[in-house]
Scaffold this motif. Structure first.
Motif, PDB file in Angstrom:
ATOM      1  N   ASN A   1      49.513  10.679  34.386  1.00 33.95           N
ATOM      2  CA  ASN A   1      49.683   9.903  33.147  1.00 33.95           C
ATOM      3  C   ASN A   1      49.584   8.403  33.341  1.00 33.95           C
ATOM      4  O   ASN A   1      49.912   7.882  34.394  1.00 33.95           O
ATOM      5  N   ASN A   2      49.173   7.758  32.266  1.00 33.98           N
ATOM      6  CA  ASN A   2      49.293   6.310  32.169  1.00 33.98           C
ATOM      7  C   ASN A   2      50.370   6.014  31.140  1.00 33.98           C
ATOM      8  O   ASN A   2      50.204   6.340  29.954  1.00 33.98           O
ATOM      9  N   PHE A   3      51.462   5.453  31.586  1.00 29.19           N
ATOM     10  CA  PHE A   3      52.555   5.067  30.689  1.00 29.19           C
ATOM     11  C   PHE A   3      53.317   4.009  31.485  1.00 29.19           C
ATOM     12  O   PHE A   3      54.295   4.300  32.168  1.00 29.19           O
ATOM     13  N   TYR A   4      52.797   2.766  31.405  1.00 31.99           N
ATOM     14  CA  TYR A   4      53.259   1.708  32.301  1.00 31.99           C
ATOM     15  C   TYR A   4      54.738   1.373  32.135  1.00 31.99           C
ATOM     16  O   TYR A   4      55.343   0.797  33.026  1.00 31.99           O
ATOM     17  N   GLU A   5      55.321   1.744  31.007  1.00 33.11           N
ATOM     18  CA  GLU A   5      56.764   1.535  30.831  1.00 33.11           C
ATOM     19  C   GLU A   5      57.549   2.346  31.857  1.00 33.11           C
ATOM     20  O   GLU A   5      58.713   2.076  32.125  1.00 33.11           O
TER      21      GLU A   5
ATOM     22  N   CYS B   1      39.719   7.987  29.425  1.00 31.02           N
ATOM     23  CA  CYS B   1      40.406   6.773  29.862  1.00 31.02           C
ATOM     24  C   CYS B   1      39.380   5.712  30.228  1.00 31.02           C
ATOM     25  O   CYS B   1      38.274   6.021  30.674  1.00 31.02           O
TER      26      CYS B   1
ATOM     27  N   THR C   1      55.279   0.089  20.752  1.00 29.33           N
ATOM     28  CA  THR C   1      56.100   1.048  21.503  1.00 29.33           C
ATOM     29  C   THR C   1      57.519   0.505  21.628  1.00 29.33           C
ATOM     30  O   THR C   1      57.733  -0.707  21.553  1.00 29.33           O
TER      31      THR C   1
ATOM     32  N   TYR D   1      54.519  -2.753  24.402  1.00 21.99           N
ATOM     33  CA  TYR D   1      53.108  -2.363  24.329  1.00 21.99           C
ATOM     34  C   TYR D   1      52.679  -2.392  22.865  1.00 21.99           C
ATOM     35  O   TYR D   1      53.375  -1.864  21.991  1.00 21.99           O
TER      36      TYR D   1
ATOM     37  N   ASN E   1      53.988  11.951  27.976  1.00 26.99           N
ATOM     38  CA  ASN E   1      52.804  11.882  27.118  1.00 26.99           C
ATOM     39  C   ASN E   1      53.049  11.108  25.828  1.00 26.99           C
ATOM     40  O   ASN E   1      52.177  11.053  24.958  1.00 26.99           O
TER      41      ASN E   1
ATOM     42  N   ARG F   1      52.903   9.727  19.209  1.00 29.10           N
ATOM     43  CA  ARG F   1      51.911   8.811  19.781  1.00 29.10           C
ATOM     44  C   ARG F   1      50.626   8.911  18.971  1.00 29.10           C
ATOM     45  O   ARG F   1      50.368   9.901  18.285  1.00 29.10           O
TER      46      ARG F   1
ATOM     47  N   GLY G   1      41.405   5.676  26.115  1.00 30.57           N
ATOM     48  CA  GLY G   1      42.777   6.184  26.041  1.00 30.57           C
ATOM     49  C   GLY G   1      43.841   5.132  25.802  1.00 30.57           C
ATOM     50  O   GLY G   1      44.880   5.424  25.231  1.00 30.57           O
ATOM     51  N   PHE G   2      43.574   3.886  26.208  1.00 29.54           N
ATOM     52  CA  PHE G   2      44.658   2.898  26.070  1.00 29.54           C
ATOM     53  C   PHE G   2      44.985   2.582  24.617  1.00 29.54           C
ATOM     54  O   PHE G   2      46.046   2.044  24.322  1.00 29.54           O
TER      55      PHE G   2
ATOM     56  N   SER H   1      45.579   4.860  22.540  1.00 29.83           N
ATOM     57  CA  SER H   1      46.503   5.923  22.121  1.00 29.83           C
ATOM     58  C   SER H   1      47.932   5.549  22.498  1.00 29.83           C
ATOM     59  O   SER H   1      48.514   6.077  23.452  1.00 29.83           O
TER      60      SER H   1
ATOM     61  N   LYS I   1      51.829   5.134  22.901  1.00 30.80           N
ATOM     62  CA  LYS I   1      52.883   6.160  23.004  1.00 30.80           C
ATOM     63  C   LYS I   1      54.215   5.684  22.428  1.00 30.80           C
ATOM     64  O   LYS I   1      54.462   4.478  22.319  1.00 30.80           O
TER      65      LYS I   1
HETATM   66  N1  MTE Z   1      51.124   3.703  25.616  1.00 31.92           N
HETATM   67  C1  MTE Z   1      52.108   2.954  26.136  1.00 31.92           C
HETATM   68  N2  MTE Z   1      53.153   2.633  25.378  1.00 31.92           N
HETATM   69  N3  MTE Z   1      52.065   2.504  27.419  1.00 31.92           N
HETATM   70  C2  MTE Z   1      50.998   2.773  28.239  1.00 31.92           C
HETATM   71  O1  MTE Z   1      50.987   2.330  29.402  1.00 31.92           O
HETATM   72  N4  MTE Z   1      48.801   3.862  28.441  1.00 31.92           N
HETATM   73  C3  MTE Z   1      47.583   4.177  27.693  1.00 31.92           C
HETATM   74  C4  MTE Z   1      47.857   5.177  26.563  1.00 31.92           C
HETATM   75  N5  MTE Z   1      49.068   4.820  25.836  1.00 31.92           N
HETATM   76  C5  MTE Z   1      49.933   3.566  27.710  1.00 31.92           C
HETATM   77  C6  MTE Z   1      50.044   4.036  26.377  1.00 31.92           C
HETATM   78  C7  MTE Z   1      46.502   4.663  28.538  1.00 31.92           C
HETATM   79  S1  MTE Z   1      45.747   3.520  29.538  1.00 31.92           S
HETATM   80  C8  MTE Z   1      46.063   5.960  28.491  1.00 31.92           C
HETATM   81  S2  MTE Z   1      44.666   6.440  29.349  1.00 31.92           S
HETATM   82  C9  MTE Z   1      46.781   6.980  27.722  1.00 31.92           C
HETATM   83  O2  MTE Z   1      47.967   6.482  27.120  1.00 31.92           O
HETATM   84  C10 MTE Z   1      47.160   8.120  28.664  1.00 31.92           C
HETATM   85  O3  MTE Z   1      47.742   9.182  27.962  1.00 31.92           O
HETATM   86  P1  MTE Z   1      48.281  10.459  28.749  1.00 31.92           P
HETATM   87  O4  MTE Z   1      49.154  10.002  29.853  1.00 31.92           O
HETATM   88  O5  MTE Z   1      49.020  11.280  27.739  1.00 31.92           O
HETATM   89  O6  MTE Z   1      47.069  11.180  29.267  1.00 31.92           O
END
Ligand code: MTE
Length: 300
Positions: free
Chosen positions: A63-67, A121, A156, A175, A204, A209, A217-218, A220, A222
């Motif tokens: 996953n990408n979810f930098y938080e 992504c 977020t 974010y 996710n 989200r 993907g960024f 999208s 979350k």
């Molecule tokens: N939303 C938040 N709040 N923080 C994040 O870091 N990363 C984004 C996106 N939404 C991100 C985020 C990126 S770069 C991608 S590719 C997707 O979430 C990854 O979703 P997944 O982990 O469900 O595949």
């Protein structure tokens, strides 16, 4: 680069996915664009293999979810105890019905469906995910946006105690992401509350989200806590951090490379080799009309 073993689809899993698909009635518009669509190799003019669902294990552990950390494996570990109840979403800006809405009220009023969408992504990997959720458009309309609502901005949660990644300034927190009002109202634009028939795992983006299948993907975002209707194009987290690399639109486009790498092909998680990246992530027929007046090399 070799894929970690757990991301390779075993034959058994493929069969399971086929059964899963047959069991559920995915007779929704998105099917046309996703699973039933064969990847078309434009250069050679031939059909290649169809999309397969990405194994749930990969979807929920890569996953990408930098938080919750910048490492792909961190969110699954660090978001385990993330508290998503109670959850409120603030609605603000150019609309007749601003307010702070409990999640239940927002979700219960919507028509829940399952849709299979590709997620591509910007790092040039992709997945195919069965999402559960609802179209964003009807929800936005329920807040009665005014004629000044040209853009929709999403935010977020900001909570460095629960989200340890926010203690580091890797991005500007919270974010932030944004769409034009036309993109936000498009019938493909979706709010996910679950995947693989279950509630959304925290990593996710629980409890809700955005999913915009034709964008990187960024977009999208979350764990959304704020939606605002804006007159001006909002600055977004990635755009603020590296404006020459990440534009506002972020449409998947094999013809416009990221400054540091090509976007022409992608690595489908669970597959060997690479696939050609499709214009608008394969949703071109449905969304190209939104951008007829836009120079996509300039507005990347
Ligand atoms: N939303 C938040 N709040 N923080 C994040 O870091 N990363 C984004 C996106 N939404 C991100 C985020 C990126 S770069 C991608 S590719 C997707 O979430 C990854 O979703 P997944 O982990 O469900 O595949």
């Amino acid at each position: 680069m070799a894929l970690p073993k757990e991301y390779r689809i075993k034959e058994q899993e493929v069969t399971d996915h086929a059964l899963y698909l047959r069991r559920r009635e995915f007779i929704v518009g998105s099917m046309v664009f996703a699973v039933s669509a064969f990847t078309h190799n434009a250069a050679k003019g031939e059909q290649t293999k169809p999309d397969q669902l990405t194994p749930k294990r990969a979807v929920t552990s890569y996953n990408n979810f930098y938080e919750f950390g910048t490492d792909k494996r961190s969110p699954a570990k660090l978001a385990k105890d993330f508290k998503t109840e109670p959850w409120f979403v603030a609605v603000e800006g150019h609309c007749a019905k601003p307010g702070k809405y409990p999640l239940e009220d927002l979700v219960l009023s919507q028509q829940i469906e399952e849709r299979i969408y590709r997620l591509r992504c910007v790092e040039a990997w992709s997945m195919v995910i069965p999402w559960k959720g609802f179209e964003l458009g009807p929800l936005l309309k329920s807040f009665e946006p005014t004629a000044d609502a040209k853009f929709v901005r999403f935010e977020t949660l900001y909570d460095p105690v629960q989200m340890p990644g926010q203690k580091r300034k890797v991005l500007q927190w919270p974010y932030v992401e944004g769409l034009t009002i036309q993109e936000a109202m498009h019938p493909l634009t979706f709010i996910a509350t679950g995947l693989y028939g279950e509630d959304l795992p925290n990593q996710n983006g629980a409890p809700l989200r955005l999913v915009v299948p034709w964008k990187y993907g960024f977009k999208s975002i979350k764990s959304i806590v704020r939606i605002s209707f804006e007159k001006e194009m909002p600055r977004t987290s990635w755009n603020l951090s590296a404006p020459h690399e990440y534009g506002f639109y972020a449409n998947v486009n094999p013809n416009v490379d990221h400054p540091r790498w090509s976007q022409a092909t992608e690595r489908r998680i669970g597959e060997r080799g690479r696939r050609d990246t499709l214009m608008f992530n394969g949703y071109e027929q449905a969304v190209a009309g939104l951008y007829t007046d836009l120079d996509l090399t300039k507005w990347y």
